[in-house]
Motif scaffolding. Structure first.
Motif, PDB file in Angstrom:
ATOM      1  N   LEU A 125      10.410   1.838  -4.347  1.00  0.00           N
ATOM      2  CA  LEU A 125       8.991   2.062  -4.610  1.00  0.00           C
ATOM      3  C   LEU A 125       8.419   1.156  -5.700  1.00  0.00           C
ATOM      4  O   LEU A 125       7.365   0.553  -5.492  1.00  0.00           O
ATOM      5  CB  LEU A 125       8.732   3.541  -4.934  1.00  0.00           C
ATOM      6  CG  LEU A 125       7.277   3.910  -5.230  1.00  0.00           C
ATOM      7  CD1 LEU A 125       6.361   3.579  -4.059  1.00  0.00           C
ATOM      8  CD2 LEU A 125       7.165   5.386  -5.582  1.00  0.00           C
ATOM      9  N   PRO A 126       9.073   1.004  -6.867  1.00  0.00           N
ATOM     10  CA  PRO A 126       8.481   0.160  -7.916  1.00  0.00           C
ATOM     11  C   PRO A 126       8.185  -1.272  -7.457  1.00  0.00           C
ATOM     12  O   PRO A 126       7.232  -1.893  -7.909  1.00  0.00           O
ATOM     13  CB  PRO A 126       9.518   0.178  -9.036  1.00  0.00           C
ATOM     14  CG  PRO A 126      10.283   1.439  -8.813  1.00  0.00           C
ATOM     15  CD  PRO A 126      10.317   1.639  -7.321  1.00  0.00           C
ATOM     16  N   HIS A 173       7.836  -2.020  -4.130  1.00  0.00           N
ATOM     17  CA  HIS A 173       7.176  -1.898  -2.816  1.00  0.00           C
ATOM     18  C   HIS A 173       8.018  -2.494  -1.693  1.00  0.00           C
ATOM     19  O   HIS A 173       7.469  -3.014  -0.731  1.00  0.00           O
ATOM     20  CB  HIS A 173       5.788  -2.555  -2.842  1.00  0.00           C
ATOM     21  CG  HIS A 173       4.894  -2.015  -3.903  1.00  0.00           C
ATOM     22  ND1 HIS A 173       4.223  -0.827  -3.766  1.00  0.00           N
ATOM     23  CD2 HIS A 173       4.581  -2.483  -5.136  1.00  0.00           C
ATOM     24  CE1 HIS A 173       3.524  -0.589  -4.862  1.00  0.00           C
ATOM     25  NE2 HIS A 173       3.730  -1.583  -5.718  1.00  0.00           N
ATOM     26  N   TYR A 212       0.579   2.004   7.097  1.00  0.00           N
ATOM     27  CA  TYR A 212       0.878   1.075   6.014  1.00  0.00           C
ATOM     28  C   TYR A 212       0.919  -0.358   6.537  1.00  0.00           C
ATOM     29  O   TYR A 212       0.959  -0.587   7.741  1.00  0.00           O
ATOM     30  CB  TYR A 212       2.199   1.454   5.340  1.00  0.00           C
ATOM     31  CG  TYR A 212       2.102   2.814   4.705  1.00  0.00           C
ATOM     32  CD1 TYR A 212       1.595   2.966   3.420  1.00  0.00           C
ATOM     33  CD2 TYR A 212       2.441   3.963   5.411  1.00  0.00           C
ATOM     34  CE1 TYR A 212       1.444   4.222   2.857  1.00  0.00           C
ATOM     35  CE2 TYR A 212       2.290   5.222   4.858  1.00  0.00           C
ATOM     36  CZ  TYR A 212       1.792   5.347   3.579  1.00  0.00           C
ATOM     37  OH  TYR A 212       1.633   6.588   3.019  1.00  0.00           O
ATOM     38  N   ASP A 252       0.812  -1.217   0.000  1.00  0.00           N
ATOM     39  CA  ASP A 252       0.000   0.000   0.000  1.00  0.00           C
ATOM     40  C   ASP A 252       0.853   1.278   0.000  1.00  0.00           C
ATOM     41  O   ASP A 252       0.336   2.368   0.132  1.00  0.00           O
ATOM     42  CB  ASP A 252      -1.019  -0.002   1.140  1.00  0.00           C
ATOM     43  CG  ASP A 252      -0.449  -0.394   2.496  1.00  0.00           C
ATOM     44  OD1 ASP A 252       0.776  -0.636   2.597  1.00  0.00           O
ATOM     45  OD2 ASP A 252      -1.227  -0.477   3.458  1.00  0.00           O
ATOM     46  N   THR A 273       2.444   3.511  -2.443  1.00  0.00           N
ATOM     47  CA  THR A 273       2.244   3.602  -3.890  1.00  0.00           C
ATOM     48  C   THR A 273       2.819   4.853  -4.555  1.00  0.00           C
ATOM     49  O   THR A 273       2.767   4.955  -5.776  1.00  0.00           O
ATOM     50  CB  THR A 273       0.736   3.547  -4.207  1.00  0.00           C
ATOM     51  OG1 THR A 273       0.090   4.615  -3.499  1.00  0.00           O
ATOM     52  CG2 THR A 273       0.142   2.209  -3.779  1.00  0.00           C
ATOM     53  N   CYS A 274       3.332   5.806  -3.768  1.00  0.00           N
ATOM     54  CA  CYS A 274       3.810   7.044  -4.397  1.00  0.00           C
ATOM     55  C   CYS A 274       4.957   7.642  -3.584  1.00  0.00           C
ATOM     56  O   CYS A 274       5.298   7.155  -2.512  1.00  0.00           O
ATOM     57  CB  CYS A 274       2.661   8.049  -4.514  1.00  0.00           C
ATOM     58  SG  CYS A 274       2.064   8.647  -2.907  1.00  0.00           S
ATOM     59  N   ALA A 275       5.516   8.714  -4.107  1.00  0.00           N
ATOM     60  CA  ALA A 275       6.645   9.374  -3.428  1.00  0.00           C
ATOM     61  C   ALA A 275       6.239   9.885  -2.049  1.00  0.00           C
ATOM     62  O   ALA A 275       7.045   9.861  -1.109  1.00  0.00           O
ATOM     63  CB  ALA A 275       7.173  10.512  -4.285  1.00  0.00           C
ATOM     64  N   HIS A 276       5.020  10.345  -1.889  1.00  0.00           N
ATOM     65  CA  HIS A 276       4.550  10.811  -0.580  1.00  0.00           C
ATOM     66  C   HIS A 276       4.561   9.652   0.419  1.00  0.00           C
ATOM     67  O   HIS A 276       4.975   9.819   1.570  1.00  0.00           O
ATOM     68  CB  HIS A 276       3.144  11.411  -0.686  1.00  0.00           C
ATOM     69  CG  HIS A 276       2.617  11.866   0.632  1.00  0.00           C
ATOM     70  ND1 HIS A 276       1.809  11.073   1.413  1.00  0.00           N
ATOM     71  CD2 HIS A 276       2.817  13.014   1.319  1.00  0.00           C
ATOM     72  CE1 HIS A 276       1.523  11.729   2.536  1.00  0.00           C
ATOM     73  NE2 HIS A 276       2.126  12.905   2.498  1.00  0.00           N
ATOM     74  N   CYS A 277       4.111   8.475  -0.032  1.00  0.00           N
ATOM     75  CA  CYS A 277       4.133   7.280   0.828  1.00  0.00           C
ATOM     76  C   CYS A 277       5.572   6.963   1.261  1.00  0.00           C
ATOM     77  O   CYS A 277       5.818   6.664   2.424  1.00  0.00           O
ATOM     78  CB  CYS A 277       3.573   6.073   0.084  1.00  0.00           C
ATOM     79  SG  CYS A 277       1.860   6.198  -0.422  1.00  0.00           S
TER      80      CYS A 277
END
Length: 66
Positions: A38-39, A41, A61, A11, A13-17
């Motif tokens: 990130l890609p 996870h 998360y 979960d 999924t983005c730079a903010h995460c």
């Protein structure tokens, strides 16, 4: 040498995460080496696995052990 722990965090999924997870780990494990892919996870860190897992959960998360 400290063991390295890796979790899959689907979960995240983005730079903010990534920033949120990194910040949570830095607070829980000051000075720990943290790597976030990130890609795929993946979140890897050195230090106390339970503390790191709890920090990721507290950030909202769902870490899964690899």
């Amino acid at each position: 040498m400290t063991d390295k722990t890796t979790f899959i965090v689907n979960d995240m999924t983005c730079a903010h995460c990534v920033g949120t997870v990194r910040s949570a780990l830095e607070q829980a494990l000051p000075g720990a080496q943290i790597a976030i892919d990130l890609p795929n996870h993946k979140v890897s860190f050195a230090g106390d696995r339970a503390k790191g897992e709890d920090a990721i959960r507290q950030a909202g998360y769902t870490p899964e052990r690899v």
